[in-house]
Every structure is written in C-alpha cells, then in structure tokens.
Design a protein around this motif. Structure first.
Motif, PDB file in Angstrom:
ATOM      1  N   ASP A   1       0.802  -1.207  -0.097  1.00  0.00           N
ATOM      2  CA  ASP A   1       0.029  -0.047   0.054  1.00  0.00           C
ATOM      3  C   ASP A   1       0.867   1.284   0.074  1.00  0.00           C
ATOM      4  O   ASP A   1       0.783   2.071   0.710  1.00  0.00           O
ATOM      5  N   VAL A   2       1.583   1.137  -0.948  1.00  0.00           N
ATOM      6  CA  VAL A   2       2.693   2.171  -1.145  1.00  0.00           C
ATOM      7  C   VAL A   2       2.654   2.870  -2.498  1.00  0.00           C
ATOM      8  O   VAL A   2       2.209   2.304  -3.495  1.00  0.00           O
ATOM      9  N   SER A   3       3.251   4.017  -3.022  1.00  0.00           N
ATOM     10  CA  SER A   3       3.351   4.503  -4.145  1.00  0.00           C
ATOM     11  C   SER A   3       4.649   3.844  -4.977  1.00  0.00           C
ATOM     12  O   SER A   3       5.514   3.002  -4.347  1.00  0.00           O
ATOM     13  N   MET A   4       4.839   4.244  -6.196  1.00  0.00           N
ATOM     14  CA  MET A   4       5.776   3.436  -6.849  1.00  0.00           C
ATOM     15  C   MET A   4       7.177   3.897  -6.483  1.00  0.00           C
ATOM     16  O   MET A   4       8.128   3.167  -6.528  1.00  0.00           O
ATOM     17  N   THR A   5       7.501   5.307  -5.866  1.00  0.00           N
ATOM     18  CA  THR A   5       8.557   5.537  -5.451  1.00  0.00           C
ATOM     19  C   THR A   5       9.413   4.802  -4.377  1.00  0.00           C
ATOM     20  O   THR A   5      10.538   4.455  -4.436  1.00  0.00           O
ATOM     21  N   PRO A   6       8.625   4.810  -3.315  1.00  0.00           N
ATOM     22  CA  PRO A   6       9.260   3.921  -2.078  1.00  0.00           C
ATOM     23  C   PRO A   6       9.613   2.397  -2.657  1.00  0.00           C
ATOM     24  O   PRO A   6      10.265   1.713  -2.127  1.00  0.00           O
ATOM     25  N   ALA A   7       8.510   1.898  -3.287  1.00  0.00           N
ATOM     26  CA  ALA A   7       8.770   0.503  -3.900  1.00  0.00           C
ATOM     27  C   ALA A   7      10.088   0.389  -4.815  1.00  0.00           C
ATOM     28  O   ALA A   7      10.859  -0.581  -4.625  1.00  0.00           O
ATOM     29  N   ARG A   8      10.321   1.469  -5.639  1.00  0.00           N
ATOM     30  CA  ARG A   8      11.353   1.359  -6.299  1.00  0.00           C
ATOM     31  C   ARG A   8      12.780   1.513  -5.737  1.00  0.00           C
ATOM     32  O   ARG A   8      13.953   0.703  -5.719  1.00  0.00           O
ATOM     33  N   GLU A   9      12.611   2.274  -4.531  1.00  0.00           N
ATOM     34  CA  GLU A   9      13.848   2.736  -3.911  1.00  0.00           C
ATOM     35  C   GLU A   9      14.211   1.411  -2.758  1.00  0.00           C
ATOM     36  O   GLU A   9      15.338   0.946  -2.941  1.00  0.00           O
ATOM     37  N   ALA A  10      13.379   0.532  -2.425  1.00  0.00           N
ATOM     38  CA  ALA A  10      13.326  -0.503  -1.691  1.00  0.00           C
ATOM     39  C   ALA A  10      13.905  -1.607  -2.603  1.00  0.00           C
ATOM     40  O   ALA A  10      14.745  -2.613  -2.070  1.00  0.00           O
ATOM     41  N   VAL A  11      13.603  -1.969  -3.769  1.00  0.00           N
ATOM     42  CA  VAL A  11      13.915  -2.726  -4.630  1.00  0.00           C
ATOM     43  C   VAL A  11      15.487  -2.512  -4.948  1.00  0.00           C
ATOM     44  O   VAL A  11      16.350  -3.492  -5.003  1.00  0.00           O
ATOM     45  N   GLN A  12      15.683  -1.284  -5.404  1.00  0.00           N
ATOM     46  CA  GLN A  12      17.192  -0.761  -5.554  1.00  0.00           C
ATOM     47  C   GLN A  12      18.096  -1.163  -4.662  1.00  0.00           C
ATOM     48  O   GLN A  12      19.387  -1.677  -4.721  1.00  0.00           O
ATOM     49  N   ARG A  13      17.646  -0.902  -3.240  1.00  0.00           N
ATOM     50  CA  ARG A  13      18.422  -1.381  -2.058  1.00  0.00           C
ATOM     51  C   ARG A  13      18.780  -2.848  -1.992  1.00  0.00           C
ATOM     52  O   ARG A  13      19.714  -3.113  -1.785  1.00  0.00           O
ATOM     53  N   LEU A  14      17.609  -3.678  -2.275  1.00  0.00           N
ATOM     54  CA  LEU A  14      17.974  -5.018  -2.175  1.00  0.00           C
ATOM     55  C   LEU A  14      18.613  -5.619  -3.144  1.00  0.00           C
ATOM     56  O   LEU A  14      19.405  -6.600  -3.061  1.00  0.00           O
ATOM     57  N   VAL A  15      18.473  -4.961  -4.467  1.00  0.00           N
ATOM     58  CA  VAL A  15      19.329  -5.445  -5.700  1.00  0.00           C
ATOM     59  C   VAL A  15      20.870  -5.237  -5.394  1.00  0.00           C
ATOM     60  O   VAL A  15      21.918  -5.941  -5.404  1.00  0.00           O
ATOM     61  N   ALA A  16      21.033  -4.007  -4.570  1.00  0.00           N
ATOM     62  CA  ALA A  16      22.481  -3.710  -4.193  1.00  0.00           C
ATOM     63  C   ALA A  16      23.007  -4.709  -3.235  1.00  0.00           C
ATOM     64  O   ALA A  16      24.101  -5.044  -3.323  1.00  0.00           O
ATOM     65  N   GLU A  17      22.096  -5.356  -2.479  1.00  0.00           N
ATOM     66  CA  GLU A  17      22.563  -6.177  -1.428  1.00  0.00           C
ATOM     67  C   GLU A  17      22.726  -7.689  -1.811  1.00  0.00           C
ATOM     68  O   GLU A  17      23.036  -8.488  -1.143  1.00  0.00           O
ATOM     69  N   GLY A  18      22.195  -7.851  -3.245  1.00  0.00           N
ATOM     70  CA  GLY A  18      22.318  -9.290  -3.886  1.00  0.00           C
ATOM     71  C   GLY A  18      20.981  -9.817  -3.394  1.00  0.00           C
ATOM     72  O   GLY A  18      20.970 -11.347  -3.659  1.00  0.00           O
ATOM     73  N   ALA A  19      19.961  -9.310  -2.759  1.00  0.00           N
ATOM     74  CA  ALA A  19      18.921 -10.127  -2.380  1.00  0.00           C
ATOM     75  C   ALA A  19      17.922 -10.230  -3.728  1.00  0.00           C
ATOM     76  O   ALA A  19      17.074 -11.114  -3.556  1.00  0.00           O
ATOM     77  N   LEU A  20      17.898  -9.167  -4.658  1.00  0.00           N
ATOM     78  CA  LEU A  20      17.098  -9.402  -5.841  1.00  0.00           C
ATOM     79  C   LEU A  20      18.211  -9.114  -7.114  1.00  0.00           C
ATOM     80  O   LEU A  20      19.086  -8.558  -6.865  1.00  0.00           O
ATOM     81  N   PHE A  21      17.597  -9.667  -8.155  1.00  0.00           N
ATOM     82  CA  PHE A  21      18.397  -9.553  -9.469  1.00  0.00           C
ATOM     83  C   PHE A  21      17.704  -8.765 -10.431  1.00  0.00           C
ATOM     84  O   PHE A  21      16.520  -8.794 -10.667  1.00  0.00           O
ATOM     85  N   MET A  22      18.273  -7.702 -10.963  1.00  0.00           N
ATOM     86  CA  MET A  22      17.482  -6.798 -12.112  1.00  0.00           C
ATOM     87  C   MET A  22      18.213  -7.024 -13.370  1.00  0.00           C
ATOM     88  O   MET A  22      19.393  -6.993 -13.594  1.00  0.00           O
ATOM     89  N   SER A  23      17.593  -7.577 -14.475  1.00  0.00           N
ATOM     90  CA  SER A  23      18.114  -7.657 -15.771  1.00  0.00           C
ATOM     91  C   SER A  23      18.302  -6.459 -16.331  1.00  0.00           C
ATOM     92  O   SER A  23      17.908  -5.177 -16.152  1.00  0.00           O
ATOM     93  N   SER A  24      18.985  -6.409 -17.517  1.00  0.00           N
ATOM     94  CA  SER A  24      19.250  -5.278 -18.399  1.00  0.00           C
ATOM     95  C   SER A  24      17.873  -4.707 -18.885  1.00  0.00           C
ATOM     96  O   SER A  24      17.822  -3.446 -19.186  1.00  0.00           O
ATOM     97  N   SER A  25      16.919  -5.418 -19.030  1.00  0.00           N
ATOM     98  CA  SER A  25      15.659  -5.040 -19.435  1.00  0.00           C
ATOM     99  C   SER A  25      14.654  -4.439 -18.315  1.00  0.00           C
ATOM    100  O   SER A  25      13.655  -3.960 -18.511  1.00  0.00           O
ATOM    101  N   GLY A  26      15.410  -4.582 -17.023  1.00  0.00           N
ATOM    102  CA  GLY A  26      14.647  -3.857 -15.832  1.00  0.00           C
ATOM    103  C   GLY A  26      13.669  -5.055 -15.123  1.00  0.00           C
ATOM    104  O   GLY A  26      13.130  -4.550 -14.175  1.00  0.00           O
ATOM    105  N   ARG A  27      13.747  -6.399 -15.606  1.00  0.00           N
ATOM    106  CA  ARG A  27      12.949  -7.355 -14.838  1.00  0.00           C
ATOM    107  C   ARG A  27      13.455  -7.534 -13.338  1.00  0.00           C
ATOM    108  O   ARG A  27      14.865  -7.810 -13.432  1.00  0.00           O
ATOM    109  N   VAL A  28      12.556  -7.653 -12.457  1.00  0.00           N
ATOM    110  CA  VAL A  28      13.341  -7.872 -11.015  1.00  0.00           C
ATOM    111  C   VAL A  28      12.659  -9.049 -10.773  1.00  0.00           C
ATOM    112  O   VAL A  28      11.757  -9.518 -10.996  1.00  0.00           O
ATOM    113  N   ALA A  29      13.947 -10.001 -10.076  1.00  0.00           N
ATOM    114  CA  ALA A  29      13.312 -11.409  -9.691  1.00  0.00           C
ATOM    115  C   ALA A  29      14.403 -11.684  -8.301  1.00  0.00           C
ATOM    116  O   ALA A  29      15.590 -11.490  -8.354  1.00  0.00           O
TER     117      ALA A  29
END
Length: 222
Positions: free
Chosen positions: A53-81
């Motif tokens: 129940d948040v906007s796109m901005t905090p969702a994007r910031e949280a994902v970027q932080r988790l990608v930096a920690e290796g908890a999530l992977f972001m492909s060159s196309s922007g797909r997150v998994a």
C-alpha cells in the motif's frame, strides 16, 4: 554579514516517503531471507506497491536497495526477480558462511552461559515443530533464529551484519534446499552445537557449525 538561514525540519511528505520505503524494504527483506519467495520469482513495482500500500517511489527505492545487497536481481531490461544461483555461487556463499559463522560461534563460546544454551534448546523445539508440519518458511526462520541467537553473544556486529547479507542472498535457495532435503527430524548438527557449547569444546563447536552451514548447500550445488 548575512544572517544564517535556519534549517527547516523535514516535510511530512519526505518523512512519509522514508517511512514507506523502510516498510517495503524490511518487509521484502524478511520475506526473501526466510524463503517465502522461491528462486527466479518475478516481482513488479506495481505489485509491490499494491501489496504494501505504497506508491511506486518507495517500492522502487526498496528494490534498488535489495538489488545492491544481492537479495534481488535486475536484468538489463529492468525485470526484477529473486536470484537463481549457480552452483559456483552457492559454493562461494557456503564458504562465506563457513568462514563467518565458525568465527562468530567461536567468539560466542566464552559468553555461552546456561540461559543461552536453554534458549537454543527451546528454539530447536520450535524447529522440530516446523519440520513436523512440513513448514519450509517456519523452518528457515527458526533455523536462522537459532544461529542469530548464538552469534549475538559474539558481540561482533559488523561480522554478524555480513553474515545476514549472505543469509539474505541465500533465502530463496534455502527454500529450494528444504524441498530437496525433505527433512523429517531436527538437524543433527544443532544437537552437536548445543553439546559443544555445554562442554566448552571449541574445536567441536567449530566443526559442528561448519558442517551445519555447509552440508545442505553442498548437496544442492552437487
């Protein structure tokens, strides 16, 4: 001479955004670390925003932080998994667990009073319940609680933070490992860890911890 301009307090909007980001980050971090999400599980910012129940901005910031920690992977196309680890990566992370957790356990040993040992035995009882109910997430959560409870006695916060980053990267893989092992009883090495603590046996403790944190991962990599 210019009059200094007083610093204005943070606006409610910035505080709310920071709070929302923290809520999403912590919520996703726990889900990933505890194996609630399997390997290669795709996530979308829209879906994350809807779930928390948040906007796109905090969702994007949280994902970027988790990608930096290796908890999530972001492909060159922007797909997150969630990460799908190679055998080489699993072996590398298993080696890191062996290095960090053996050292943490060794440092904790001089402070391993009876209250700690009794607490670890209680957690083992909870792990046994998770095994009996075939609850993978509860098993992973309580297994990590067992290790964290011991390592907190090491009083080495930087080392423990590094250890938790490894757990975070391994969360989805641990879920896959649980399905492969199909446990029917408490991990054998947990009993060996408790026995070594009770006896003040540092070599036995180091061996038990190393075996506990690497055996399953080596099986998965193999």
């Amino acid at each position: 001479m210019q009059t200094p301009v007083p610093l204005s307090p943070a606006s409610p909007r910035s505080e709310n955004t920071s709070s929302a980001h923290d809520k999403v980050y912590r919520g996703l971090r726990i889900r990933i670390m505890h194996g609630e999400l399997p390997p290669a599980h795709a996530l979308t910012l829209r879906g994350i925003g809807r779930e928390f129940d948040v906007s796109m901005t905090p969702a994007r910031e949280a994902v970027q932080r988790l990608v930096a920690e290796g908890a999530l992977f972001m492909s060159s196309s922007g797909r997150v998994a969630t990460p799908e680890l190679s055998n080489e990566r699993i072996e590398e992370l298993a080696a890191l667990r062996a290095l960090l957790e053996v050292e943490l356990a060794s440092r904790a040993l001089p402070r391993a009073h009876m209250a700690l040992i009794e607490r670890l035995q209680t957690i083992n009882g909870t792990i046994a319940e998770a095994v009996a109910h075939k609850d993978a997430v509860a098993y992973i959560r309580t297994n990590l609680e067992f290790h964290r409870t011991l390592y907190l006695r090491a009083q080495a916060p930087a080392m423990l933070a590094m250890c938790e980053t490894v757990w975070l990267q391994l969360g989805p893989t641990m879920r896959a490992l649980y399905g492969r092992l199909q446990r029917t009883e408490l991990p054998h090495f947990h009993r060996a860890i408790v026995a070594a603590l009770h006896a003040g046996d540092e070599p036995g403790l180091r061996l038990a911890v190393r075996s506990d944190v690497t055996q399953g991962l080596k099986l998965l990599a193999g």
